[in-house]
Design a protein around this motif. Structure first.
Motif, PDB file in Angstrom:
ATOM      1  N   SER A  46       0.828  -1.213   0.000  1.00 65.86           N
ATOM      2  CA  SER A  46       0.000   0.000   0.000  1.00 65.86           C
ATOM      3  C   SER A  46       0.858   1.256   0.000  1.00 65.86           C
ATOM      4  O   SER A  46       0.612   2.207  -0.749  1.00 65.86           O
ATOM      5  CB  SER A  46      -0.941   0.011   1.208  1.00 65.86           C
ATOM      6  OG  SER A  46      -1.851  -1.053   1.152  1.00 65.86           O
ATOM      7  N   LYS A 114      -4.050  -0.621  10.926  1.00 69.50           N
ATOM      8  CA  LYS A 114      -5.081   0.431  10.881  1.00 69.50           C
ATOM      9  C   LYS A 114      -4.460   1.819  11.044  1.00 69.50           C
ATOM     10  O   LYS A 114      -4.887   2.797  10.409  1.00 69.50           O
ATOM     11  CB  LYS A 114      -6.089   0.182  12.008  1.00 69.50           C
ATOM     12  CG  LYS A 114      -7.331   1.058  11.954  1.00 69.50           C
ATOM     13  CD  LYS A 114      -8.376   0.475  11.049  1.00 69.50           C
ATOM     14  CE  LYS A 114      -9.694   1.232  11.170  1.00 69.50           C
ATOM     15  NZ  LYS A 114     -10.749   0.655  10.338  1.00 69.50           N
ATOM     16  N   THR A 118      -3.982   4.173   6.214  1.00 73.85           N
ATOM     17  CA  THR A 118      -5.099   5.038   6.605  1.00 73.85           C
ATOM     18  C   THR A 118      -6.211   5.054   5.561  1.00 73.85           C
ATOM     19  O   THR A 118      -6.016   4.630   4.408  1.00 73.85           O
ATOM     20  CB  THR A 118      -4.606   6.468   6.820  1.00 73.85           C
ATOM     21  OG1 THR A 118      -4.119   6.985   5.564  1.00 73.85           O
ATOM     22  CG2 THR A 118      -3.485   6.517   7.854  1.00 73.85           C
ATOM     23  N   GLN A 119      -7.353   5.568   5.973  1.00 77.25           N
ATOM     24  CA  GLN A 119      -8.474   5.757   5.051  1.00 77.25           C
ATOM     25  C   GLN A 119      -8.078   6.652   3.893  1.00 77.25           C
ATOM     26  O   GLN A 119      -8.454   6.411   2.737  1.00 77.25           O
ATOM     27  CB  GLN A 119      -9.658   6.356   5.804  1.00 77.25           C
ATOM     28  CG  GLN A 119     -10.875   6.664   4.928  1.00 77.25           C
ATOM     29  CD  GLN A 119     -11.709   5.451   4.586  1.00 77.25           C
ATOM     30  OE1 GLN A 119     -12.112   4.714   5.478  1.00 77.25           O
ATOM     31  NE2 GLN A 119     -11.972   5.241   3.302  1.00 77.25           N
ATOM     32  N   ALA A 120      -7.285   7.694   4.187  1.00 82.12           N
ATOM     33  CA  ALA A 120      -6.840   8.614   3.134  1.00 82.12           C
ATOM     34  C   ALA A 120      -5.962   7.896   2.112  1.00 82.12           C
ATOM     35  O   ALA A 120      -6.075   8.143   0.897  1.00 82.12           O
ATOM     36  CB  ALA A 120      -6.087   9.789   3.752  1.00 82.12           C
ATOM     37  N   TYR A 122      -6.065   4.659   1.431  1.00 80.55           N
ATOM     38  CA  TYR A 122      -6.990   3.777   0.712  1.00 80.55           C
ATOM     39  C   TYR A 122      -7.711   4.547  -0.394  1.00 80.55           C
ATOM     40  O   TYR A 122      -7.779   4.102  -1.553  1.00 80.55           O
ATOM     41  CB  TYR A 122      -7.985   3.192   1.712  1.00 80.55           C
ATOM     42  CG  TYR A 122      -9.180   2.497   1.118  1.00 80.55           C
ATOM     43  CD1 TYR A 122      -9.138   1.163   0.748  1.00 80.55           C
ATOM     44  CD2 TYR A 122     -10.396   3.190   0.952  1.00 80.55           C
ATOM     45  CE1 TYR A 122     -10.253   0.526   0.221  1.00 80.55           C
ATOM     46  CE2 TYR A 122     -11.515   2.563   0.425  1.00 80.55           C
ATOM     47  CZ  TYR A 122     -11.438   1.238   0.066  1.00 80.55           C
ATOM     48  OH  TYR A 122     -12.533   0.608  -0.461  1.00 80.55           O
ATOM     49  N   ASP A 123      -8.214   5.731  -0.060  1.00 79.14           N
ATOM     50  CA  ASP A 123      -8.945   6.544  -1.044  1.00 79.14           C
ATOM     51  C   ASP A 123      -8.033   6.986  -2.183  1.00 79.14           C
ATOM     52  O   ASP A 123      -8.429   6.956  -3.356  1.00 79.14           O
ATOM     53  CB  ASP A 123      -9.548   7.773  -0.363  1.00 79.14           C
ATOM     54  CG  ASP A 123     -10.666   7.411   0.615  1.00 79.14           C
ATOM     55  OD1 ASP A 123     -11.254   6.320   0.473  1.00 79.14           O
ATOM     56  OD2 ASP A 123     -10.945   8.225   1.522  1.00 79.14           O
ATOM     57  N   SER A 153     -14.019  -2.736   0.836  1.00 79.45           N
ATOM     58  CA  SER A 153     -14.058  -1.531   1.656  1.00 79.45           C
ATOM     59  C   SER A 153     -12.736  -1.350   2.400  1.00 79.45           C
ATOM     60  O   SER A 153     -11.902  -2.271   2.461  1.00 79.45           O
ATOM     61  CB  SER A 153     -15.206  -1.626   2.662  1.00 79.45           C
ATOM     62  OG  SER A 153     -14.913  -2.620   3.634  1.00 79.45           O
ATOM     63  N   TYR A 154     -12.583  -0.186   3.008  1.00 83.18           N
ATOM     64  CA  TYR A 154     -11.357   0.100   3.756  1.00 83.18           C
ATOM     65  C   TYR A 154     -11.162  -0.880   4.907  1.00 83.18           C
ATOM     66  O   TYR A 154     -10.081  -1.481   5.056  1.00 83.18           O
ATOM     67  CB  TYR A 154     -11.389   1.538   4.284  1.00 83.18           C
ATOM     68  CG  TYR A 154     -10.308   1.836   5.291  1.00 83.18           C
ATOM     69  CD1 TYR A 154      -8.965   1.862   4.917  1.00 83.18           C
ATOM     70  CD2 TYR A 154     -10.633   2.075   6.622  1.00 83.18           C
ATOM     71  CE1 TYR A 154      -7.968   2.112   5.852  1.00 83.18           C
ATOM     72  CE2 TYR A 154      -9.642   2.336   7.563  1.00 83.18           C
ATOM     73  CZ  TYR A 154      -8.306   2.359   7.170  1.00 83.18           C
ATOM     74  OH  TYR A 154      -7.330   2.615   8.099  1.00 83.18           O
ATOM     75  N   ASP A 155     -12.189  -1.065   5.717  1.00 84.64           N
ATOM     76  CA  ASP A 155     -12.062  -1.975   6.859  1.00 84.64           C
ATOM     77  C   ASP A 155     -11.803  -3.408   6.417  1.00 84.64           C
ATOM     78  O   ASP A 155     -11.006  -4.125   7.027  1.00 84.64           O
ATOM     79  CB  ASP A 155     -13.325  -1.919   7.729  1.00 84.64           C
ATOM     80  CG  ASP A 155     -13.410  -0.638   8.546  1.00 84.64           C
ATOM     81  OD1 ASP A 155     -12.344  -0.087   8.892  1.00 84.64           O
ATOM     82  OD2 ASP A 155     -14.534  -0.181   8.842  1.00 84.64           O
ATOM     83  N   CYS A 158      -8.103  -3.753   5.371  1.00 86.58           N
ATOM     84  CA  CYS A 158      -7.221  -3.860   6.545  1.00 86.58           C
ATOM     85  C   CYS A 158      -7.287  -5.269   7.138  1.00 86.58           C
ATOM     86  O   CYS A 158      -6.262  -5.827   7.560  1.00 86.58           O
ATOM     87  CB  CYS A 158      -7.594  -2.823   7.596  1.00 86.58           C
ATOM     88  SG  CYS A 158      -7.177  -1.120   7.148  1.00 86.58           S
TER      89      CYS A 158
END
Length: 303
Positions: A46, A114, A118-120, A122-123, A153-155, A158
């Motif tokens: 990632s 996690k 991060t979510q950012a 992932y996006d 999804s993000y979760d 992970c």
């Protein structure tokens, strides 16, 4: 031409792969479309997809046992300059009494994933249409599965990264979608074939073992060490099978395949996370990739 970077499993030796990847991305300026990892490789891909090499290096050269294990099933002793693993009876017994399915727990690693993926991130990976894929072993269906960041999804992603790293029965078992998942390396340690199937025409592969066996293991002293040695024996043969199939697939599909093995044995206990050693291995990987590419350039003679 679609380019792929594939990183094998190898526990703490992932630091070496990070060094190789740093050279390929930063110095050689390789722009990959597909990043595919197994086990420790899944932790790397990632960050590499976003060229966050410095952040990844900081992570891999500062991690220790506590960052991975919430309940470590073994203790590490130095004997004749080598790390010797034995069972930590109290921790293992605690897990068994509490009905856990494994000797140890790696919930600390899940929190680390996690925090650092991060979510950012992932996006951004999805926005840039970079394909990041991790390998997991579905123990329920007896199948190897490949989980793409573009399809979950993000979760969930992970979870799959964590599952890909869980070297059971010493680490946690991922239970998801009514199935039980473990380290992808149990079935596919070096996912070259999957990279070919996903359309890659140029593949750089980091293999966290030597090309030729260079070590004879010392006789085991306890059942725990025996179990680790048996697993290592099986995984070494899985790796050789993966590479052989990958080479055949590459030849059949006119794919350029570049393999980066570790030139020497880094460790015989890849579940030991020593940040000083891992910092050295990172630099070792960078230097090895540089030497390999410099040698290839010097051997090249245009017509």
């Amino acid at each position: 031409m679609k380019k792929a970077l594939v990183i094998s499993g190898g526990g703490s030796k992932g630091a070496f792969a990070g060094g190789v990847a740093e050279y390929l991305i930063r110095e050689k300026k390789n722009n990959y479309d597909l990043f595919l990892g197994t086990s420790t490789g899944s932790l790397l891909v990632s960050h590499l997809a976003l060229n966050r090499v410095d952040q990844l290096k900081l992570l891999y050269t500062n991690v220790n046992q506590k960052a991975i294990f919430s309940n470590s099933p073994f203790k590490i002793k130095k004997r004749h300059g080598a790390d010797v693993i034995s069972i930590r009876h109290r921790n293992t017994l605690w897990n068994l009494i509490n009905g856990r399915k494994t000797f140890g727990e790696s919930k600390s690693l899940r929190r680390l994933i996690k925090k650092n993926i991060t979510q950012a991130m992932y996006d951004q990976i999805r926005e840039e249409n970079k394909e990041v894929v991790v390998t997991v072993a579905n123990l329920t269906t007896n199948q190897i599965e490949y989980k793409s960041i573009l399809e979950c999804s993000y979760d969930d992603f992970c979870d799959w990264v964590w599952g890909s790293c869980n070297y059971v029965p010493f680490m946690s078992l991922l239970e998801k979608n009514n199935c039980q998942y473990a380290d992808g390396g149990f079935g596919c340690l070096v996912p070259i074939k999957e990279a070919v199937l996903r359309g890659a025409k140029q593949i750089d592969v980091v293999i966290l073992e030597t090309e030729v066996t260079q070590v004879n293991r010392i006789p085991v002293k306890n059942p725990f060490s025996l179990m680790l040695d048996v697993f290592d024996f099986m995984l070494e043969h899985v790796e050789k099978h993966n590479i052989a199939i990958g080479k055949l697939m590459a030849n059949a599909n006119d794919v350029e395949l570049n393999l980066y093995y570790t030139p020497t044995v880094l460790t015989t206990n890849s579940l030991v996370f020593d940040k000083k050693k891992m910092a050295k291995w990172w630099q070792y990987g960078f230097d090895h990739a540089k030497r390999k590419n410099d040698s290839a350039m010097s051997d090249y003679r245009p017509n």
